[in-house]
Design a protein around this motif. Structure first.
Motif, mmCIF file in Angstrom:
data_model
loop_
_atom_site.group_PDB
_atom_site.id
_atom_site.type_symbol
_atom_site.label_atom_id
_atom_site.label_comp_id
_atom_site.label_asym_id
_atom_site.label_seq_id
_atom_site.Cartn_x
_atom_site.Cartn_y
_atom_site.Cartn_z
ATOM 1 N N LEU A 150 -53.602 -7.128 -62.981
ATOM 2 C CA LEU A 150 -53.382 -8.493 -62.439
ATOM 3 C C LEU A 150 -53.947 -9.528 -62.257
ATOM 4 C CD1 LEU A 150 -49.672 -7.965 -60.684
ATOM 5 C CD2 LEU A 150 -50.106 -9.354 -63.076
ATOM 6 N N PHE A 151 -55.122 -9.281 -61.320
ATOM 7 C CA PHE A 151 -56.803 -10.262 -60.726
ATOM 8 C C PHE A 151 -57.463 -10.291 -62.113
ATOM 9 C CE2 PHE A 151 -53.678 -8.643 -57.393
ATOM 10 C CZ PHE A 151 -53.020 -9.984 -56.746
ATOM 11 N N LEU A 174 -57.963 -14.059 -48.758
ATOM 12 C CA LEU A 174 -58.156 -14.661 -47.404
ATOM 13 C C LEU A 174 -57.226 -15.776 -46.878
ATOM 14 C CD1 LEU A 174 -61.796 -14.009 -46.079
ATOM 15 C CD2 LEU A 174 -60.203 -13.041 -44.977
ATOM 16 N N GLY A 175 -57.164 -16.917 -47.963
ATOM 17 C CA GLY A 175 -56.345 -17.684 -48.308
ATOM 18 C C GLY A 175 -55.037 -17.667 -47.784
ATOM 19 N N VAL A 176 -54.742 -16.486 -48.736
ATOM 20 C CA VAL A 176 -52.867 -15.807 -48.910
ATOM 21 C C VAL A 176 -52.570 -15.434 -47.272
ATOM 22 C CG1 VAL A 176 -51.643 -14.522 -49.961
ATOM 23 C CG2 VAL A 176 -53.129 -15.398 -51.823
ATOM 24 N N LEU A 177 -54.008 -14.970 -46.772
ATOM 25 C CA LEU A 177 -53.633 -14.378 -45.901
ATOM 26 C C LEU A 177 -53.133 -15.184 -44.604
ATOM 27 C CD1 LEU A 177 -55.829 -11.145 -45.643
ATOM 28 C CD2 LEU A 177 -53.003 -10.672 -46.610
ATOM 29 N N ARG A 178 -54.178 -16.041 -44.652
ATOM 30 C CA ARG A 178 -53.795 -17.525 -43.623
ATOM 31 C C ARG A 178 -52.271 -18.182 -43.847
ATOM 32 N NH1 ARG A 178 -57.614 -19.965 -39.913
ATOM 33 N NH2 ARG A 178 -58.058 -18.178 -39.966
ATOM 34 N N TYR A 179 -52.224 -18.269 -44.781
ATOM 35 C CA TYR A 179 -51.007 -19.057 -46.139
ATOM 36 C C TYR A 179 -50.087 -18.211 -44.871
ATOM 37 C CZ TYR A 179 -47.292 -21.265 -48.986
ATOM 38 O OH TYR A 179 -46.260 -21.807 -49.471
ATOM 39 N N LEU A 180 -49.554 -17.083 -45.248
ATOM 40 C CA LEU A 180 -48.447 -15.968 -45.734
ATOM 41 C C LEU A 180 -48.292 -15.945 -43.435
ATOM 42 C CD1 LEU A 180 -48.295 -13.527 -48.089
ATOM 43 C CD2 LEU A 180 -46.839 -15.433 -47.446
ATOM 44 N N GLY A 181 -49.733 -15.954 -42.557
ATOM 45 C CA GLY A 181 -49.525 -15.769 -41.375
ATOM 46 C C GLY A 181 -49.799 -16.460 -40.853
ATOM 47 N N ARG A 182 -50.274 -17.648 -41.402
ATOM 48 C CA ARG A 182 -49.869 -18.893 -40.150
ATOM 49 C C ARG A 182 -49.536 -20.023 -40.488
ATOM 50 N NH1 ARG A 182 -54.505 -19.752 -36.295
ATOM 51 N NH2 ARG A 182 -55.023 -18.043 -35.594
ATOM 52 N N VAL A 206 -49.620 -14.784 -58.241
ATOM 53 C CA VAL A 206 -50.137 -13.959 -59.034
ATOM 54 C C VAL A 206 -49.802 -12.755 -57.947
ATOM 55 C CG1 VAL A 206 -51.457 -12.114 -59.331
ATOM 56 C CG2 VAL A 206 -51.330 -15.030 -60.510
ATOM 57 N N TYR A 207 -50.576 -12.462 -56.189
ATOM 58 C CA TYR A 207 -50.255 -12.334 -55.856
ATOM 59 C C TYR A 207 -48.846 -11.583 -54.962
ATOM 60 C CZ TYR A 207 -51.259 -10.181 -50.363
ATOM 61 O OH TYR A 207 -51.011 -8.901 -49.060
ATOM 62 N N LEU A 208 -47.934 -12.277 -55.175
ATOM 63 C CA LEU A 208 -46.231 -12.220 -54.233
ATOM 64 C C LEU A 208 -46.078 -11.583 -55.385
ATOM 65 C CD1 LEU A 208 -45.463 -15.568 -53.309
ATOM 66 C CD2 LEU A 208 -46.446 -13.720 -51.868
ATOM 67 N N HIS A 209 -46.264 -12.072 -56.369
ATOM 68 C CA HIS A 209 -45.467 -10.923 -57.676
ATOM 69 C C HIS A 209 -46.205 -9.212 -57.401
ATOM 70 C CE1 HIS A 209 -44.094 -9.066 -61.525
ATOM 71 N NE2 HIS A 209 -45.503 -8.927 -61.714
ATOM 72 N N TRP A 210 -47.681 -8.801 -57.010
ATOM 73 C CA TRP A 210 -47.998 -7.655 -56.966
ATOM 74 C C TRP A 210 -47.480 -7.384 -55.772
ATOM 75 C CZ3 TRP A 210 -51.710 -6.406 -53.093
ATOM 76 C CH2 TRP A 210 -52.514 -5.694 -52.907
ATOM 77 N N GLY A 211 -47.394 -8.066 -54.924
ATOM 78 C CA GLY A 211 -46.987 -7.306 -53.673
ATOM 79 C C GLY A 211 -45.428 -7.044 -53.769
ATOM 80 N N SER A 212 -44.735 -7.797 -54.891
ATOM 81 C CA SER A 212 -43.482 -6.962 -54.313
ATOM 82 C C SER A 212 -42.673 -6.210 -55.954
ATOM 83 C CB SER A 212 -42.907 -8.874 -55.095
ATOM 84 O OG SER A 212 -42.792 -9.266 -56.122
ATOM 85 N N THR A 213 -43.825 -5.704 -55.870
ATOM 86 C CA THR A 213 -44.145 -5.097 -56.396
ATOM 87 C C THR A 213 -45.183 -2.873 -56.765
ATOM 88 O OG1 THR A 213 -45.285 -6.125 -58.475
ATOM 89 C CG2 THR A 213 -43.695 -6.123 -59.010
ATOM 90 N N TYR A 214 -46.670 -3.532 -57.058
ATOM 91 C CA TYR A 214 -47.461 -2.269 -56.911
ATOM 92 C C TYR A 214 -47.707 -2.293 -55.533
ATOM 93 C CZ TYR A 214 -51.411 -0.342 -56.021
ATOM 94 O OH TYR A 214 -52.459 0.886 -55.417
ATOM 95 N N PHE A 215 -47.727 -2.940 -54.428
ATOM 96 C CA PHE A 215 -47.897 -3.269 -53.427
ATOM 97 C C PHE A 215 -46.801 -2.359 -52.367
ATOM 98 C CE2 PHE A 215 -48.797 -4.371 -48.312
ATOM 99 C CZ PHE A 215 -49.826 -3.956 -48.783
ATOM 100 N N TYR A 216 -45.105 -2.752 -52.733
ATOM 101 C CA TYR A 216 -44.099 -2.848 -51.896
ATOM 102 C C TYR A 216 -44.149 -1.181 -52.743
ATOM 103 C CZ TYR A 216 -38.906 -2.130 -51.566
ATOM 104 O OH TYR A 216 -37.561 -1.624 -50.529
ATOM 105 N N GLU A 217 -43.894 -0.944 -53.604
ATOM 106 C CA GLU A 217 -43.973 0.539 -54.572
ATOM 107 C C GLU A 217 -44.407 1.719 -54.084
ATOM 108 O OE1 GLU A 217 -43.825 0.890 -58.864
ATOM 109 O OE2 GLU A 217 -42.170 -1.296 -58.984
#
Length: 403
Positions: A150-151, A174-182, A206-217
């Motif tokens: 996906l990436f 790092l930008g995605v982690l700061r967006y979600l965390g802060r 793309v990261y949210l789609h990856w997190g809800s499918t591959y990362f979650y499973e």
């Protein structure tokens, strides 16, 4: 019709007919079409035609063509040229020249990618506080992201249609982690990484789609073998709740941007904004066992229960139907006896449907034993509530609302 023109340009197609012969004059029609194209005042048009009267045809055509060219040139000048994107520049401390300020010149790239101080405890503590995970977890997730198809467009060898190299995937993650965390905005990420907010937005989706499918499973799964079930439900077993594998409840996540046609469908009494609700199951260690997809915030627990896969499978016996346990029950002689049961059940609140596999605390009790049991079940059910608090405290976007 001769070589002379009438005093004025025809104002309509009817005036393009010759008054002497009654035939349609293409020369008059040509002047009529020219009049429609020239955007000038009527007085200037009269002067132009008066100047054109009595001259040769080829000279008249040259004058009219010159007027048309001037008009086209003036329109071309009025068109706004596309503005080139202004690139940030910085002055090199070595030779003093101005250079383009790119992602690889940012403090983020220098501190977190090129020269991370892993032997410094303060650096590790600051990194975990700023990005809501340890640097080791960040490196592990970075490898998973780089190796996933996906990436592919953000790989080290990827380029765009102009041959420009893609933005560093380390800064995008790092930008995605700061967006979600802060709860940062995309413009804040552009300022910190020198990567456009549009690039951050595309990577985020793309990261949210990856997190809800591959990362979650990969990281959210139910115990399958008997040893895994016994280990996951051990705390419930020693607390006297044999057969219980977890607690279940629903939480709301706000939506800062909701379509006006769906606003009423997502309004609820728990949040002052439209929201999506999720039904989650966790064990006593606050490990997430299962969760549903986002549902409208107006749905209550009873409706969510019908769409929860784990709840429906426990009720039908498709999941953990062979799990055996025993409970002590009173016999008719004032003693106790063992009673064997099969299956598993969950601890819930009183908002759920009265299914045998969903056990809530008692609303009204008449004896001390019933009160003690009800309060004991209520205390064991707080695991899922604490999990919601941990998630919303760790990822601020879940608390403030998703844009």
């Amino acid at each position: 019709m001769g070589n002379t023109l009438p005093y004025r340009i025809p104002a309509s197609r009817l005036e393009c007919f010759d008054t002497e012969t009654g035939e349609f004059s293409f020369e008059l029609y040509h002047l009529y079409r020219r009049r429609q194209q020239i955007e000038e005042s009527s007085k200037e048009l009269e002067n132009i035609i008066n100047h054109c009267c009595g001259i040769a045809d080829f000279e008249r055509d040259e004058i009219l063509d010159a007027i048309a060219e001037e008009e086209a040139a003036s329109k071309k000048k009025k068109r706004k040229k596309p503005q080139k994107r202004r690139q940030r520049r910085y002055r090199c401390p070595i030779d003093g020249t101005l250079k383009i300020y790119g992602p690889e010149n940012t403090p983020w790239f220098d501190d977190y990618v090129l020269n991370p101080e892993l032997d410094n405890d303060r650096f590790c503590e600051k990194f975990r506080w700023r990005f809501r995970m340890s640097y080791e977890s960040f490196q592990k997730q970075l490898e998973e992201v780089k190796n996933h198809p996906l990436f592919k467009k953000w790989s080290d060898t990827a380029t765009d249609c102009t041959g420009k190299k893609s933005s560093p995937i380390e800064l995008l993650l790092l930008g995605v982690l700061r967006y979600l965390g802060r709860g940062w905005t995309l413009d804040d990420l552009e300022e910190a990484t020198a990567i456009s907010k549009e690039s951050h937005r595309r990577f985020l989706h793309v990261y949210l789609h990856w997190g809800s499918t591959y990362f979650y499973e990969k990281y959210v799964w139910l115990p399958s073998s008997s040893s895994e079930i016994a280990d996951s439900s051990y705390e419930f077993f020693i607390a006297g709740l044999a057969g219980c594998i977890g607690s279940q409840d629903a939480t709301h996540v706000g939506m800062n941007k909701c379509h006006y046609k769906l606003k009423q469908f997502h309004d609820s009494f728990k949040l002052p904004m439209p929201s999506r609700t999720y039904n989650m199951t966790v064990n006593h260690r606050r490990r997430i066992l299962s969760t549903t997809h986002g549902s409208p915030g107006r749905w209550n627990d009873k409706t969510l229960q019908l769409y929860d896969e784990l709840s429906t499978k426990l009720r039908s016996g498709e999941c953990y139907g062979d799990l055996k346990f025993f409970l002590w029950e009173r016999d008719g002689n004032g003693g106790y006896k063992k009673v064997d049961y099969e299956g598993a059940w969950l601890v819930v609140d009183n908002g759920y449907l009265r299914w045998p596999t969903m056990v809530p605390p008692m609303k009204a009790y008449t004896t001390y034993s019933e009160m003690r049991f009800s309060r004991w079940v209520e205390s064991m059910r707080k695991d899922v509530e604490c999990t919601f608090g941990i998630l919303k405290g760790r990822f601020r976007i879940l608390k403030t609302g998703v844009s």
